[in-house]
Structures are given as C-alpha cells and as structure tokens.
Enzyme design. Sequence first.
Site, PDB file in Angstrom:
ATOM      1  N   ARG A 127      52.652  70.847  54.147  1.00  0.00           N
ATOM      2  CA  ARG A 127      52.837  72.297  54.137  1.00  0.00           C
ATOM      3  C   ARG A 127      52.385  72.921  52.810  1.00  0.00           C
ATOM      4  O   ARG A 127      51.794  73.972  52.777  1.00  0.00           O
ATOM      5  CB  ARG A 127      54.323  72.559  54.356  1.00  0.00           C
TER       6      ARG A 127
ATOM      7  N   LYS B  93      56.989  42.987  63.099  1.00  0.00           N
ATOM      8  CA  LYS B  93      57.593  41.943  62.256  1.00  0.00           C
ATOM      9  C   LYS B  93      57.042  40.572  62.640  1.00  0.00           C
ATOM     10  O   LYS B  93      56.874  40.259  63.825  1.00  0.00           O
ATOM     11  CB  LYS B  93      59.113  41.964  62.423  1.00  0.00           C
TER      12      LYS B  93
ATOM     13  N   ASP C 226      58.310  60.627  52.892  1.00  0.00           N
ATOM     14  CA  ASP C 226      58.818  59.341  52.422  1.00  0.00           C
ATOM     15  C   ASP C 226      58.104  58.161  53.071  1.00  0.00           C
ATOM     16  O   ASP C 226      57.761  57.187  52.399  1.00  0.00           O
ATOM     17  CB  ASP C 226      60.307  59.304  52.789  1.00  0.00           C
TER      18      ASP C 226
ATOM     19  N   GLY D 271      52.225  64.807  57.493  1.00  0.00           N
ATOM     20  CA  GLY D 271      53.399  64.342  56.735  1.00  0.00           C
ATOM     21  C   GLY D 271      52.982  63.520  55.529  1.00  0.00           C
ATOM     22  O   GLY D 271      53.637  62.543  55.163  1.00  0.00           O
TER      23      GLY D 271
ATOM     24  N   ALA E 129      55.129  58.022  54.339  1.00  0.00           N
ATOM     25  CA  ALA E 129      53.758  57.910  53.850  1.00  0.00           C
ATOM     26  C   ALA E 129      53.759  57.159  52.516  1.00  0.00           C
ATOM     27  O   ALA E 129      52.986  56.228  52.305  1.00  0.00           O
ATOM     28  CB  ALA E 129      53.149  59.296  53.688  1.00  0.00           C
TER      29      ALA E 129
ATOM     30  N   LYS F 121      75.870  49.239  61.298  1.00  0.00           N
ATOM     31  CA  LYS F 121      75.739  49.542  59.871  1.00  0.00           C
ATOM     32  C   LYS F 121      76.982  48.998  59.162  1.00  0.00           C
ATOM     33  O   LYS F 121      78.047  48.831  59.778  1.00  0.00           O
ATOM     34  CB  LYS F 121      75.695  51.067  59.663  1.00  0.00           C
TER      35      LYS F 121
ATOM     36  N   ASP G  84      57.010  50.847  67.052  1.00  0.00           N
ATOM     37  CA  ASP G  84      58.367  50.342  66.916  1.00  0.00           C
ATOM     38  C   ASP G  84      58.202  49.268  65.853  1.00  0.00           C
ATOM     39  O   ASP G  84      57.612  48.223  66.123  1.00  0.00           O
ATOM     40  CB  ASP G  84      58.857  49.740  68.237  1.00  0.00           C
ATOM     41  N   HIS G  85      58.654  49.536  64.646  1.00  0.00           N
ATOM     42  CA  HIS G  85      58.249  48.635  63.558  1.00  0.00           C
ATOM     43  C   HIS G  85      58.774  47.209  63.756  1.00  0.00           C
ATOM     44  O   HIS G  85      58.266  46.276  63.158  1.00  0.00           O
ATOM     45  CB  HIS G  85      58.601  49.213  62.183  1.00  0.00           C
TER      46      HIS G  85
ATOM     47  N   GLU H 214      73.320  45.357  59.532  1.00  0.00           N
ATOM     48  CA  GLU H 214      72.865  45.910  58.247  1.00  0.00           C
ATOM     49  C   GLU H 214      74.070  46.094  57.336  1.00  0.00           C
ATOM     50  O   GLU H 214      75.181  46.331  57.818  1.00  0.00           O
ATOM     51  CB  GLU H 214      72.221  47.281  58.458  1.00  0.00           C
TER      52      GLU H 214
ATOM     53  N   HIS I  16      64.521  49.189  69.107  1.00  0.00           N
ATOM     54  CA  HIS I  16      64.292  47.874  68.502  1.00  0.00           C
ATOM     55  C   HIS I  16      64.936  46.724  69.298  1.00  0.00           C
ATOM     56  O   HIS I  16      64.305  45.719  69.572  1.00  0.00           O
ATOM     57  CB  HIS I  16      64.827  47.831  67.074  1.00  0.00           C
TER      58      HIS I  16
HETATM   59  C1  BG6 Z   1      65.119  52.069  61.526  1.00  0.00           C
HETATM   60  C2  BG6 Z   1      66.426  52.777  61.652  1.00  0.00           C
HETATM   61  O1  BG6 Z   1      64.351  52.250  62.682  1.00  0.00           O
HETATM   62  O2  BG6 Z   1      65.347  50.677  61.342  1.00  0.00           O
HETATM   63  C3  BG6 Z   1      67.275  52.531  60.429  1.00  0.00           C
HETATM   64  O3  BG6 Z   1      66.203  54.171  61.799  1.00  0.00           O
HETATM   65  C4  BG6 Z   1      67.425  51.051  60.165  1.00  0.00           C
HETATM   66  O4  BG6 Z   1      68.556  53.124  60.568  1.00  0.00           O
HETATM   67  C5  BG6 Z   1      66.075  50.379  60.166  1.00  0.00           C
HETATM   68  O5  BG6 Z   1      68.059  50.895  58.912  1.00  0.00           O
HETATM   69  C6  BG6 Z   1      66.233  48.872  60.107  1.00  0.00           C
HETATM   70  O6  BG6 Z   1      64.985  48.278  59.937  1.00  0.00           O
HETATM   71  P1  BG6 Z   1      64.818  46.871  59.266  1.00  0.00           P
HETATM   72  O7  BG6 Z   1      63.355  46.613  59.295  1.00  0.00           O
HETATM   73  O8  BG6 Z   1      65.390  46.963  57.886  1.00  0.00           O
HETATM   74  O9  BG6 Z   1      65.624  45.907  60.097  1.00  0.00           O
END
Ligand code: BG6
Length: 490
Positions: A44, A184, A14, A10, A16, A342, A179-180, A218, A242
Amino acid sequence: MEAMTFVLFGATGDLAKRKIYPALYNLYLDGKLPEAFSVIGLGRREIADEKFRGNVEQSLRQFSRRSPAEGEDLTPFLSSFRYHPLDVSHPDDYRKLLGAIETRERELGLPDNRLFYLSVAPEFFDAIAVQIQESGLGSTRGWKRLIIEKPFGHDLQTARELNDNLNRAFEEDEIYRIDHYLGKTMVQNLETLVLANPVIQAVWNKEHISNVQITASETVGVEERAAYYDQAGAIRDMFQNHLLQVLMMTAMRRPSQITAGNIREEKRKIIEALRPVSKNTVQENIVRGQYAAGELGGKPVVGYANEPGIFPGSNNDTFVAARLWIDHPDWAGVPFYLRTGKRMAAKSTRIVVEFKNPTEDLYAAKNEKTAPNLLIIEINPNEKISFLFNGKSSRTEGESRIEPVEMNFWVDQSVLPEAYERLIFDALNGDATFFAHWHEVELAWQWVQPVLEAFEADLLPLHPYAAGSNGPDASDKLLQEQGHEWWLDP
Ligand code: BG6
C-alpha cells in the site's frame, strides 16, 4: 525453468520477509531460478525501489538459512526486484501495475509468464482475484499461476464463495494453495516411505495396523495473533488443513503411477471416505480444550482467557483431539487419532503408527511380554523415522530379556531446503503435487463443518488444560475407549 514475473501482493508483510524472500534467495543460490526473472513487490505504501531492495536484503540477513556474507554484493540477485504501490481496492492501480509488469517484461525480454502470490490478509483474496481478471493482468499468452495461503474460507460456505471468485480469474490447475505442511521434508517423504518400500507397503493396512496417531503440539500460545486466532481456533488454524492433509498423505493408497494428478486422486479418495460426524455425534469423537495458566520451561504462563486481545469469556478452542474412521476396505476398524494444541508440553509434529501385536502372549510361559512395533515419523522439530521393535537386550549380567529397541534414520537438516523453497520451486515449475487441490479443501471443510457448528452451539465441553501439559484428560480417554494410548508424550 521458464523465465517469468513473480508478482508479490503483501511485499512488506511478515511472511514475505520471513519466508518468501529467503526462499527466493536460496533458490537463486542453488541455481533453481530462471536466468532472467522479475520480482514486482506490491504494497500500500510508497517505497522507492532502492529502499525496497534494502528491506529485502535485510530480511535475507535476518531470516535466510544461508545468510549472505558480510559485505557480499547482492546486486545480481536484488537487481530483479522492483516495488510498485497498489491499493487492492483501486481498479486503476491494477492497470498501472500491468503497465509496470509489461515494461519489465520488455526490458528483460521475458515471456509473459506470471505468478501471482497473495501474501495478504484473506479479506483481500476475492477483490484481488477479480481485479487480476478485470484489469487484464491475467490475460497472458504465457502461463499464469496463483499462489494463495490459508485460510481458504472460514467455513464450508465461505470457502466455496472464495473458490468461485478465484475461478473467475484462474482455472483449478493454475491455483497453487499452500499448506506449508505439505512442503515439510517428512510429509513429502511419506509418499516414498510407504510407496517405494514393498515391505512397508505390504503392512500398510488394517491387517497389520492397530491405530495411527497424528500429533501437532506447540509450546507457543496465541502470541500477537489474538484477533485472528480467537475467531479461528485450533480446528480452523491447524486441524481442517494441516492435520487432515497429513492424514490423507498417511492413509492414501497406492496410485498406478506417481504423478500429481494420481496422488491428489488417491488423497481425495481418503478424505471422501472419512466417516462423517454429525452435530450430534461430535461429542463422542471430538475433544476440545483451552489452555489455562501453567508453566512452560520453568516459567509461569497465563491462560488463554488472559492473553492480550482475547475476547473476555472466549470459548475458543486452543486444543482439538479427534478419532476418525476411514470407511475404506483397507482401513476398516483402524482409528486415526489426530490432535493439535497450543501451549502444550513440547513442540512436536509426528505420526506414530502402532502395529497390531499378535505376539503379546507368545512369551507368557517365560513371563515376558512383547511391545507393539511402532513406526514413528517425526516431522518437526526433528526430521527422523524410527522403528521400534522387540530385541534381546545385550546385557552381560543376569538373564537377557526382551525389550524394545529402536532403529533410526535421521535426515541431515543442515542441507535441507525449507518448505517455502520447495513449494515456490514446484509452483514455478508447474508441479502441483504438494499443493492442496480444491476437492481436498472442500471435502475437509465438509467434514469439519458439523464440528464448527457443534462448537458454536456449545454442544460439547471446553476442557481446560494446564499450559505445559499434554492437553486435557479427555483426550487420553478418547484413546482408552479403544484400549489405546498416546505414544511418546513427554
Ligand atoms: C500455522 C498456524 O499454519 O502453522 C500457526 O497458523 C502454527 O498457528 C503453525 O503455529 C505451525 O507450523 P509449524 O511449521 O511450526 O508446525
């Protein structure tokens, strides 16, 4: 750190561009990458190496927190990058890829340590994992690791199927599930805050805590992701991963030592102890909502149903609030409230811990009241810990009264690495502390599964809420039932 090859599926996507290349570049600037490394970008399309390196450079200029200076020669960094075309469903392409990786390993004198990063749509996860195994890409004498991004399945069953396929090529301790939120700063700081501070540790339990509130609100709507989001909803997009991860990090008990294994074990105990909901009790503990038209930042915005690409009449959830109980002796009777949505009034990811207040009536004779102590951990956009306590106001005029005062610790954001920098660095070092273990993912799906089924069967109302609000009233009522309220809503 050991020399290695970073194989990126990939490479033209985006993620990346926005996150992975900038993260590698910042690690490079900080001297946190090995002296010799090879990056093989896969996609690809046919793209010449030079063009690919130009694209990477462009992404650094656009998205890196430390942007290269005008005219700066990036060759020392970019010379590690090569591009290789690959159709994920063609076994032959993987064999050719193996040849390309081995050539670079020889050229650079690298050991065959390989990190495979799947930054592709989830429908390709299974095929790629199987091909890594069958093509011999995964047969290394060095280490091999896999970084994979959510979604890990669409429900409990598909998550298990995916995991079985990943396990064909990788052992659990070779899989790094991003899991980003776990990357944090303030989520990582939770462990230190609670475990390294005996004073906080002493009050981190049902004796002193009244309730815990975890919010991830958000202001953005569905944006360009209608096709994905309309199938996922807030419950899969944010809650299953999350929010439950933040809950585990907040509620975990003290391990005997701080190691990745122990931390994950403590997290697992928490998610195992979450009181299950059934399809029939979902209504009492969960609120689902969908944004209607409203106003944000002074501008009118459309409701979810009128967003481009949304299925007409979609009953997808863009908001979820839940009351959870942890059946663990230390947390008995303490509700954990989680919510995400959202198009809400503010972008705010935070944890508010409300302490019990046995002093509320102490000052009744003086006709004064005390407020509960609050510990507030702001995760995003601020990174900050505050403690709210009662103090005498220092007014010189009139009688001095008790009022809440605030103690703050701000993190200096200007020097902070991004979540992806931390996580990629950890994966390269083989440290899995801040990645989701399969047990956590599976147990999280298991808890969420009856909720998914209840949503699907329309067993609970879909509350509309105006864009720009704090979600539906039903979410406030959920807390009022226990005499609580959401703190800090704008
Ligand atoms: C992502 C979701 O995992 O986390 C998004 O797919 C969301 O929909 C985003 O906007 C929120 O991340 P953060 O770091 O901005 O709180």
